[in-house]
Each structure stands twice: as C-alpha cells, then as structure tokens.
Design an enzyme around this catalytic site. Structure first.
Site, PDB file in Angstrom:
ATOM      1  N   THR A 131       0.819  -1.059  -0.197  1.00  0.00           N
ATOM      2  CA  THR A 131       0.065   0.078   0.064  1.00  0.00           C
ATOM      3  C   THR A 131       0.871   1.261   0.005  1.00  0.00           C
ATOM      4  OG1 THR A 131      -0.135  -0.175   2.436  1.00  0.00           O
ATOM      5  CG2 THR A 131      -1.938  -1.138   1.206  1.00  0.00           C
ATOM      6  N   GLY A 132       2.011   1.048   0.139  1.00  0.00           N
ATOM      7  CA  GLY A 132       3.146   2.242   0.103  1.00  0.00           C
ATOM      8  C   GLY A 132       3.379   2.892  -1.168  1.00  0.00           C
ATOM      9  N   VAL A 191       6.342   2.963  -2.963  1.00  0.00           N
ATOM     10  CA  VAL A 191       7.205   2.046  -3.666  1.00  0.00           C
ATOM     11  C   VAL A 191       6.548   0.757  -3.807  1.00  0.00           C
ATOM     12  CG1 VAL A 191       9.507   0.976  -3.363  1.00  0.00           C
ATOM     13  CG2 VAL A 191       9.352   3.057  -2.868  1.00  0.00           C
ATOM     14  N   ARG A 232      -3.438  -2.331   9.553  1.00  0.00           N
ATOM     15  CA  ARG A 232      -4.552  -1.224   9.163  1.00  0.00           C
ATOM     16  C   ARG A 232      -4.832  -1.311   7.821  1.00  0.00           C
ATOM     17  NH1 ARG A 232       0.269   1.104  11.536  1.00  0.00           N
ATOM     18  NH2 ARG A 232       1.236   1.254   9.333  1.00  0.00           N
ATOM     19  N   ARG A 288      21.431  -4.169   3.549  1.00  0.00           N
ATOM     20  CA  ARG A 288      22.521  -3.545   2.463  1.00  0.00           C
ATOM     21  C   ARG A 288      23.879  -3.890   2.648  1.00  0.00           C
ATOM     22  NH1 ARG A 288      19.527   1.967   1.591  1.00  0.00           N
ATOM     23  NH2 ARG A 288      17.730   1.409   0.498  1.00  0.00           N
ATOM     24  N   CYS A 315      18.210   4.712  -3.333  1.00  0.00           N
ATOM     25  CA  CYS A 315      17.662   5.382  -4.751  1.00  0.00           C
ATOM     26  C   CYS A 315      18.887   6.319  -5.425  1.00  0.00           C
ATOM     27  CB  CYS A 315      16.401   6.250  -4.627  1.00  0.00           C
ATOM     28  SG  CYS A 315      16.291   7.033  -3.050  1.00  0.00           S
ATOM     29  N   GLN A 348      16.862  15.759  -3.876  1.00  0.00           N
ATOM     30  CA  GLN A 348      16.030  14.593  -3.616  1.00  0.00           C
ATOM     31  C   GLN A 348      14.545  14.800  -3.349  1.00  0.00           C
ATOM     32  OE1 GLN A 348      19.752  12.206  -1.568  1.00  0.00           O
ATOM     33  NE2 GLN A 348      17.694  11.482  -1.322  1.00  0.00           N
ATOM     34  N   SER A 387       9.048  11.859  -2.595  1.00  0.00           N
ATOM     35  CA  SER A 387       8.530  10.834  -2.710  1.00  0.00           C
ATOM     36  C   SER A 387       9.245   9.633  -2.054  1.00  0.00           C
ATOM     37  CB  SER A 387       8.168  10.299  -3.944  1.00  0.00           C
ATOM     38  OG  SER A 387       9.017  10.667  -4.786  1.00  0.00           O
ATOM     39  N   ARG A 428      17.072  17.431   0.390  1.00  0.00           N
ATOM     40  CA  ARG A 428      15.559  17.300   0.082  1.00  0.00           C
ATOM     41  C   ARG A 428      14.949  18.627  -0.386  1.00  0.00           C
ATOM     42  NH1 ARG A 428      13.947  12.321  -0.096  1.00  0.00           N
ATOM     43  NH2 ARG A 428      14.273  11.706   1.909  1.00  0.00           N
ATOM     44  N   HIS A 468      14.741  12.191  -8.395  1.00  0.00           N
ATOM     45  CA  HIS A 468      16.147  12.975  -7.824  1.00  0.00           C
ATOM     46  C   HIS A 468      16.917  13.589  -8.809  1.00  0.00           C
ATOM     47  CE1 HIS A 468      14.428  10.867  -4.232  1.00  0.00           C
ATOM     48  NE2 HIS A 468      15.643   9.981  -3.805  1.00  0.00           N
TER      49      HIS A 468
HETATM   50  P1  A2P Z   1       0.261   0.367   5.580  1.00  0.00           P
HETATM   51  O1  A2P Z   1      -0.253   1.308   4.598  1.00  0.00           O
HETATM   52  O2  A2P Z   1      -0.776  -0.607   6.254  1.00  0.00           O
HETATM   53  O3  A2P Z   1       0.760   1.378   6.792  1.00  0.00           O
HETATM   54  P2  A2P Z   1       5.270   4.400   2.523  1.00  0.00           P
HETATM   55  O4  A2P Z   1       6.675   4.263   2.594  1.00  0.00           O
HETATM   56  O5  A2P Z   1       4.703   4.972   1.417  1.00  0.00           O
HETATM   57  O6  A2P Z   1       4.780   5.257   3.910  1.00  0.00           O
HETATM   58  O7  A2P Z   1       4.729   2.912   2.707  1.00  0.00           O
HETATM   59  C1  A2P Z   1       5.130   2.176   3.870  1.00  0.00           C
HETATM   60  C2  A2P Z   1       4.533   0.532   3.396  1.00  0.00           C
HETATM   61  O8  A2P Z   1       5.103  -0.403   4.704  1.00  0.00           O
HETATM   62  C3  A2P Z   1       2.965   0.553   3.763  1.00  0.00           C
HETATM   63  O9  A2P Z   1       2.426  -0.616   2.703  1.00  0.00           O
HETATM   64  C4  A2P Z   1       2.807   0.381   5.018  1.00  0.00           C
HETATM   65  O10 A2P Z   1       1.558  -0.534   5.345  1.00  0.00           O
HETATM   66  C5  A2P Z   1       3.759  -0.872   5.406  1.00  0.00           C
HETATM   67  N1  A2P Z   1       4.192  -1.025   6.632  1.00  0.00           N
HETATM   68  C6  A2P Z   1       4.611  -0.035   7.283  1.00  0.00           C
HETATM   69  N2  A2P Z   1       4.711  -0.628   8.536  1.00  0.00           N
HETATM   70  C7  A2P Z   1       4.520  -2.076   8.515  1.00  0.00           C
HETATM   71  C8  A2P Z   1       4.383  -3.105   9.438  1.00  0.00           C
HETATM   72  N3  A2P Z   1       4.958  -3.035  10.808  1.00  0.00           N
HETATM   73  N4  A2P Z   1       3.954  -4.204   8.848  1.00  0.00           N
HETATM   74  C9  A2P Z   1       3.676  -4.360   7.542  1.00  0.00           C
HETATM   75  N5  A2P Z   1       3.702  -3.283   6.723  1.00  0.00           N
HETATM   76  C10 A2P Z   1       3.960  -2.283   7.251  1.00  0.00           C
END
Ligand code: A2P
Length: 340
Positions: free
Chosen positions: A14-15, A17, A42, A102, A133, A160, A163, A239, A246
């Site tokens: 859902t993030g 990347v 969530r 890494r 990146c 940078q 995003s 940033r 970037h």
């Molecule tokens: P969620 O959307 O449920 O919070 P970004 O870098 O764009 O903020 O996205 C971070 C990604 O990592 C999202 O998909 C977020 O899910 C996920 N994430 C963050 N913390 C956790 C966790 N503890 N367990 C699983 N996924 C996580």
C-alpha cells in the site's frame, strides 16, 4: 524471460514504492503465477488492482511466505529486519528495498546494469538488497566511466524528491504548498522544517562524523557495488520540493585522462542511460523529464577544469521507479531467469 512463472509477494504493497512495484510487475509482464499483497494490519482487507483483478491486502505475518518464490519488500527497515529472515526461511528469495540488509557481507547489493553477477550471492541468506535510490542512479551513470577510465574520487550533491520519504511526505509537500499560496497556516510533521519553497540539507539522521546516514549510504554502497574500497566518495544530500525524481550534480576524478566527448560517446551506448546533452538547445535532464519512466538521464557533461582528470555530470532518475521498484523487479527478472 522463460516459460517459468513465480508466486510473488509484495510487502508494503500500500506504500509509494510497493504500489509502484505492483505496476512494474504488470508493465514488464513479469511471469506472476500468483500475487500476495501484504501490508500492516491497518490495510488488511483493502483491495488493490493487479492485472485486472482486485486483490485483497493481507496483514504481513511471519507465516505469510509459505509457497512464495520471490518477495519484494518495501515496508521500512524495521519490518525488513524482522520479516525478511522469516520469508527466507520459508524458502523464498527476498529482494529488499530498505537499508536493513544492504551492508551485510552475506547479502548482495545489486544494480542490474552494474553488478548483476552479485545476484549469485543470494544463496547465503536468501536476501538481495536494492541500493539506496541516490546510489542507483549515480552508479548507472558512472559505471561505464568506472570500467573504462577508473575512478579515484566522486563528489556528489543530491536534490531529492519527497516521494523518497513515502506517501506522508508527498501529502505534506502538497498540503504545505496549497496552504502557503492560500496564505493559511500549515503543519510540519514529516520533515524537521517546512519543505514547501525550501531545501533541507538533511536526509535521515546525523552521524558522529557530521554526515547524514543518507550521505554515508552513498559512500558505503558505492564501494560495495563497485567492489572497490579505495574509491573516495563525499556526498551532500538535500531534500527539495519536488514530488518525483532525484537530481544529482556529480563530479568525478578518473584514474586516466578522459574528455567530455569520450564520456558522451560512452553514455550514449550505456544500458539504462539516456543521454540528454545539448545545452545550446536547452536540452538537459530535469525531474519533470525523468519522472514516470525508467531510464537514468545524463547531461551537462563537461570537463572539470580545476583538476587533471575531472568530469562533471548532471543526473536525473525517477526515484520510485529506477531508484526502487524497477531496480527490484529487474533483479527479480535475472533471479527468475538464471537462478530459480
Ligand atoms: P500500511 O499502508 O498498512 O501502513 P510508505 O513508504 O509509502 O509510507 O509505505 C510504507 C509501506 O509499509 C505501507 O505499505 C505500510 O502499510 C507498510 N508497513 C509499514 N509498517 C508496517 C508493518 N509494521 N508491517 C507491515 N507493513 C508495514
């Protein structure tokens, strides 16, 4: 790509990347047998589209990886640190976009245009790391120069996009910009200072030596990927209020004499590079040209007249695509084709 197909998981789906990883698997026609989309509790139950189907997001758990062949991780360093070993012990190969693994000597750090042979080292821990990146785009541009002329020292300053910090930072730049042009109050939550109409000479935390963690990533990752601890690298990472892509000003001191023309000719043929270097016609890389595509744009190539063997370059790339999602999927392509 062969007729093989793979069960793929995206952790952090859902993030910013993770979402791009899903699009990249689709766009590059990666042979996915089944896809599993994972995020925090969530997001459990939320639906995301993949190849025309709506796929439910599941909560990332230790047992999420049974039957998975390749797991692409982009859910933050802590999450990778905890869950990547569980994924690997379930028998899948993790390609991790965080900084967690890494610098582990048993984890290959790979830019496919530069060191694809390093992928073979995945067997030690079952994990392959995607570089930072800023490192990826710099090394895609410098690799042909390094191979032909050698490099003694790199001085890089980055510009940078927000995003790189994730979805919350994209929203923060948007909200602050809108608030400011409407003369209303804004809040600052993600960065230590306002990012709209500003530049922040701090990415990640400061270390004992006065550099930020991001700056030292560029130093250490460059040496690991080029397999050369002698290269001097000094970085200033900044940033800027740009959403995607970037930019980098890169000054290189080569070991043997080099001309701007030679560098231009090399980069015109380099994999993953698009040469954009016609200053008279005002043609040079910019974030608005790099965003939304996968090539690393290079221009403003000129001799550094202050030293014997110096060259200056200006390099732009989409930090979410080549700087993260595309690089990870390119690694998965080689892994699937040559190793699984
Ligand atoms: P969620 O959307 O449920 O919070 P970004 O870098 O764009 O903020 O996205 C971070 C990604 O990592 C999202 O998909 C977020 O899910 C996920 N994430 C963050 N913390 C956790 C966790 N503890 N367990 C699983 N996924 C996580």
């Amino acid at each position: 790509m062969s007729a093989k197909s793979f069960n793929v998981a995206v952790a952090g789906a859902t993030g910013a990347v993770g979402n791009e990883m899903i699009k990249c698997l689709e766009a590059r026609n990666f042979p996915v047998k089944n896809i599993k989309l994972l995020a925090s509790s969530r997001s459990a139950g939320k639906k995301l589209s993949f190849m025309g189907d709506m796929v439910s997001v599941e909560e990332l758990r230790e047992d999420s990886f049974k039957g998975v062949d390749i797991a692409l991780f982009s859910a933050g360093g802590g999450t990778s640190q905890t869950y990547a070993p569980h994924a690997a012990s379930s028998g899948c190969v993790v390609i991790d976009n965080s900084s967690a693994w890494r610098m582990d000597p048993d984890v290959p750090l790979v830019v496919p245009e530069v060191n694809p042979h390093a992928i073979a080292g995945y067997k030690k821990k079952g994990i392959i790391a995607n570089p930072n990146c800023s490192t990826i785009q710099m090394l895609v541009a410098l690799n042909p120069i390094y191979r032909k002329f050698g490099i003694r020292r790199i001085v890089v300053s980055t510009y940078q996009a927000v995003s790189g910090t994730g979805k919350k930072a994209i929203d923060e730049l948007f909200d602050q910009t809108r608030a400011m042009i409407n003369f209303v109050d804004y809040s600052t939550n993600v960065y230590p200072h306002r990012i709209a109409f500003n530049c922040l000479p701090q990415i990640d935390v400061f270390l004992e030596n006065g550099y930020t963690k991001e700056e030292m990533k560029m130093v250490n990752e460059t040496r690991k990927i080029f397999e050369n601890d002698k290269i001097g690298v000094t970085a200033t990472t900044v940033r800027v209020p740009v959403f995607y892509s970037h930019s980098e000003s890169v000054n290189v001191e080569t070991l043997t004499p080099v001309s701007a023309e030679e560098v231009r000719a090399l980069l015109a043929m380099a994999p993953g590079v698009k040469l954009m270097d016609d200053p008279k016609e005002k043609i040079y890389p910019m974030p608005i040209l790099a965003a939304g595509q996968d090539l690393t744009l290079v221009g403003r190539i000129r001799k550094d007249e202050s030293i014997e063997n110096g060259i200056n370059l200006w390099v732009c790339a989409d930090n979410i695509r080549k700087g993260a999602a595309t690089n990870a999927v390119q690694i998965a392509e080689i892994l699937g084709r040559d190793y699984l």
